[in-house]
Design a protein around this motif. Structure first.
Motif, PDB file in Angstrom:
ATOM      1  N   MET A 106      31.941  65.161  -8.211  1.00 21.30           N
ATOM      2  CA  MET A 106      32.728  64.442  -7.209  1.00 21.30           C
ATOM      3  C   MET A 106      33.203  63.127  -7.829  1.00 21.30           C
ATOM      4  SD  MET A 106      29.829  62.874  -4.594  1.00 21.30           S
ATOM      5  CE  MET A 106      29.129  64.426  -4.098  1.00 21.30           C
ATOM      6  N   PRO A 107      34.244  62.514  -7.266  1.00 26.81           N
ATOM      7  CA  PRO A 107      34.647  61.210  -7.807  1.00 26.81           C
ATOM      8  C   PRO A 107      33.491  60.205  -7.698  1.00 26.81           C
ATOM      9  CG  PRO A 107      36.283  62.055  -6.236  1.00 26.81           C
ATOM     10  CD  PRO A 107      35.094  62.967  -6.160  1.00 26.81           C
ATOM     11  N   VAL A 108      33.361  59.344  -8.689  1.00 32.40           N
ATOM     12  CA  VAL A 108      32.277  58.358  -8.686  1.00 32.40           C
ATOM     13  C   VAL A 108      32.321  57.514  -7.406  1.00 32.40           C
ATOM     14  CG1 VAL A 108      31.463  56.263  -9.845  1.00 32.40           C
ATOM     15  CG2 VAL A 108      31.933  58.332 -11.175  1.00 32.40           C
ATOM     16  N   ALA A 109      33.541  57.210  -6.946  1.00 38.87           N
ATOM     17  CA  ALA A 109      33.681  56.392  -5.730  1.00 38.87           C
ATOM     18  C   ALA A 109      33.022  57.079  -4.536  1.00 38.87           C
ATOM     19  CB  ALA A 109      35.154  56.140  -5.431  1.00 38.87           C
ATOM     20  N   ARG A 110      33.099  58.400  -4.502  1.00 37.99           N
ATOM     21  CA  ARG A 110      32.493  59.157  -3.392  1.00 37.99           C
ATOM     22  C   ARG A 110      30.960  59.091  -3.475  1.00 37.99           C
ATOM     23  NH1 ARG A 110      31.739  61.263   1.196  1.00 37.99           N
ATOM     24  NH2 ARG A 110      31.359  63.480   1.456  1.00 37.99           N
ATOM     25  N   ALA A 111      30.428  59.189  -4.686  1.00 36.14           N
ATOM     26  CA  ALA A 111      28.965  59.090  -4.850  1.00 36.14           C
ATOM     27  C   ALA A 111      28.483  57.692  -4.452  1.00 36.14           C
ATOM     28  CB  ALA A 111      28.573  59.412  -6.282  1.00 36.14           C
ATOM     29  N   LEU A 112      29.290  56.684  -4.775  1.00 39.91           N
ATOM     30  CA  LEU A 112      28.931  55.311  -4.395  1.00 39.91           C
ATOM     31  C   LEU A 112      28.926  55.177  -2.877  1.00 39.91           C
ATOM     32  CD1 LEU A 112      31.052  53.310  -7.015  1.00 39.91           C
ATOM     33  CD2 LEU A 112      28.556  53.306  -6.832  1.00 39.91           C
ATOM     34  N   GLU A 113      29.933  55.806  -2.260  1.00 35.02           N
ATOM     35  CA  GLU A 113      30.046  55.725  -0.799  1.00 35.02           C
ATOM     36  C   GLU A 113      28.879  56.459  -0.128  1.00 35.02           C
ATOM     37  OE1 GLU A 113      33.011  57.689   2.508  1.00 35.02           O
ATOM     38  OE2 GLU A 113      33.533  57.787   0.399  1.00 35.02           O
ATOM     39  N   LEU A 114      28.575  57.669  -0.613  1.00 32.95           N
ATOM     40  CA  LEU A 114      27.497  58.470  -0.008  1.00 32.95           C
ATOM     41  C   LEU A 114      26.148  57.781  -0.104  1.00 32.95           C
ATOM     42  CD1 LEU A 114      28.339  62.082  -1.243  1.00 32.95           C
ATOM     43  CD2 LEU A 114      28.106  61.365   1.137  1.00 32.95           C
ATOM     44  N   SER A 115      25.963  57.005  -1.171  1.00 31.45           N
ATOM     45  CA  SER A 115      24.660  56.363  -1.373  1.00 31.45           C
ATOM     46  C   SER A 115      24.650  54.928  -0.858  1.00 31.45           C
ATOM     47  CB  SER A 115      24.309  56.387  -2.862  1.00 31.45           C
ATOM     48  OG  SER A 115      25.338  55.747  -3.585  1.00 31.45           O
ATOM     49  N   GLY A 116      25.789  54.463  -0.359  1.00 28.62           N
ATOM     50  CA  GLY A 116      25.851  53.089   0.154  1.00 28.62           C
ATOM     51  C   GLY A 116      25.694  52.049  -0.944  1.00 28.62           C
TER      52      GLY A 116
END
Ligand SMILES: Nc1ncnc2c1ncn2[C@@H]1O[C@H](COP(=O)(O)OP(=O)(O)OP(=O)(O)O)[C@@H](O)[C@H]1O
Length: 297
Positions: A106-116
């Motif tokens: 997934m895009p890194v930005a999405r992983a950052l978002e999912l993990s807060g």
């Protein structure tokens, strides 16, 4: 389809049997919780699912394949108990590095978002707080867009906000079809969020079902009331499996015979008040299943 299938799995460490003839099927798309007291075999089971070890006997299948095959592993994400953030890299760099290891990340930005972890993206990973490191470990587990996510005590060290962000992230991943298996000692969270509960005790399966059906299976009720009865009188009431004494003369019992207990209590205490009879919590059921229930003050 089953995301995980254990058939007659036994795992030993020297003379210690950590898992014993375990049969387990985790259907795809569900959120399952693997529960058990310390040493029950939860981490051992997860390590087998990750292909980090092979069982002494029996077979382990993950996503229809061998967990030790690279093709299977590329669809499995894991958050383990021991995570050491490497020195030097910042959070975004580390996630990019991990993402590159997977075929369809997934895009890194999405992983950052999912993990807060959006606000910490440029921060050095090794300098994160304990709870933030857990979030990073979660982000690393999901960045490869896993079909199966294995989480060993994911919410340990997380504060209330981190936990809320974590559960929101899990809900988002599940809506995308990800199968999740987690271990935790926080049974209220499990009762709220899990489709399925699997309870291990000393390497054996002792319960398997929805949180509701596991509570039903144990058949415990919680009876609570206030009265002027003494400790000794409360302990003498019939049918009680455990008793907790609270403030303001409040007594809380776990019992399989709530009618018997309530009838006797009403007979013994004319001033009995604030009577509540409810199904016991998952934690009560867990303690009963794993043999830790006791009459205690
Ligand atoms: N590498 C190992 N070498 C020797 N014994 C081990 C090893 N890994 C696990 N064990 C033992 O196997 C048993 C099961 O351990 P496991 O870590 O699977 O339990 P757990 O349910 O995850 O416990 P916890 O809730 O404490 O994390 C324990 O008695 C543990 O001491």
């Amino acid at each position: 389809m089953n995301a995980v299938r254990f058939e007659q799995v036994t795992q030993r460490f020297g003379t210690l049997t950590a898992l014993s003839d375990l049969d387990l099927e985790l259907p795809a798309g569900q959120l399952s919780a693997l529960l058990g007291p310390n040493g029950a075999g939860k981490t051992t089971a997860i390590e087998l699912m990750l292909g980090l070890s092979a069982p002494v006997s029996g077979s382990v299948q993950v996503l229809g394949g061998d967990p030790r095959d690279a093709a299977t592993r590329s669809h499995v994400g894991a958050m383990l108990q021991d995570f050491t953030a490497p020195l030097g890299l910042n959070v975004r760099e580390l996630l990019s590095l991990y993402a590159a290891l997977y075929p369809a990340p997934m895009p890194v930005a999405r992983a950052l978002e999912l993990s807060g972890l959006g606000a910490q993206a440029a921060q050095r990973a090794s300098g994160l707080s304990g709870g933030q490191k857990r979030r990073l470990s979660f982000a690393l587990a999901v960045v490869g867009r896993p079909r199966l996510l294995l989480l060993d005590e994911p919410t340990v060290a997380m504060d209330i906000q981190s936990r809320a962000a974590f559960w929101q992230g899990i809900a988002d991943l599940r809506s995308e079809g990800c199968t999740v298996l987690l271990t935790t000692h926080l049974l209220e969270e499990v009762d709220r969020a899990a489709d399925r509960v699997v309870v291990l005790s000393r390497g054996r399966l002792v319960a398997d079902g929805t949180p509701y059906s596991v509570r039903q299976q144990v058949g415990l009720s919680r009876v609570r009331f206030t009265s002027s009865l003494s400790d000794a009188q409360l302990r003498a009431l019939p049918g009680a499996e455990s008793l907790e004494l609270g403030s303001r003369q409040q007594a809380t019992f776990r019992t399989r015979q709530p009618e018997v207990l309530v009838r006797a209590a009403l007979g013994a205490a004319p001033d009995l008040a604030h009577l509540e009879v409810t199904q016991a919590s998952l934690e009560d059921a867990f303690l009963s299943l794993t043999g830790d229930a006791a009459v205690s003050a």
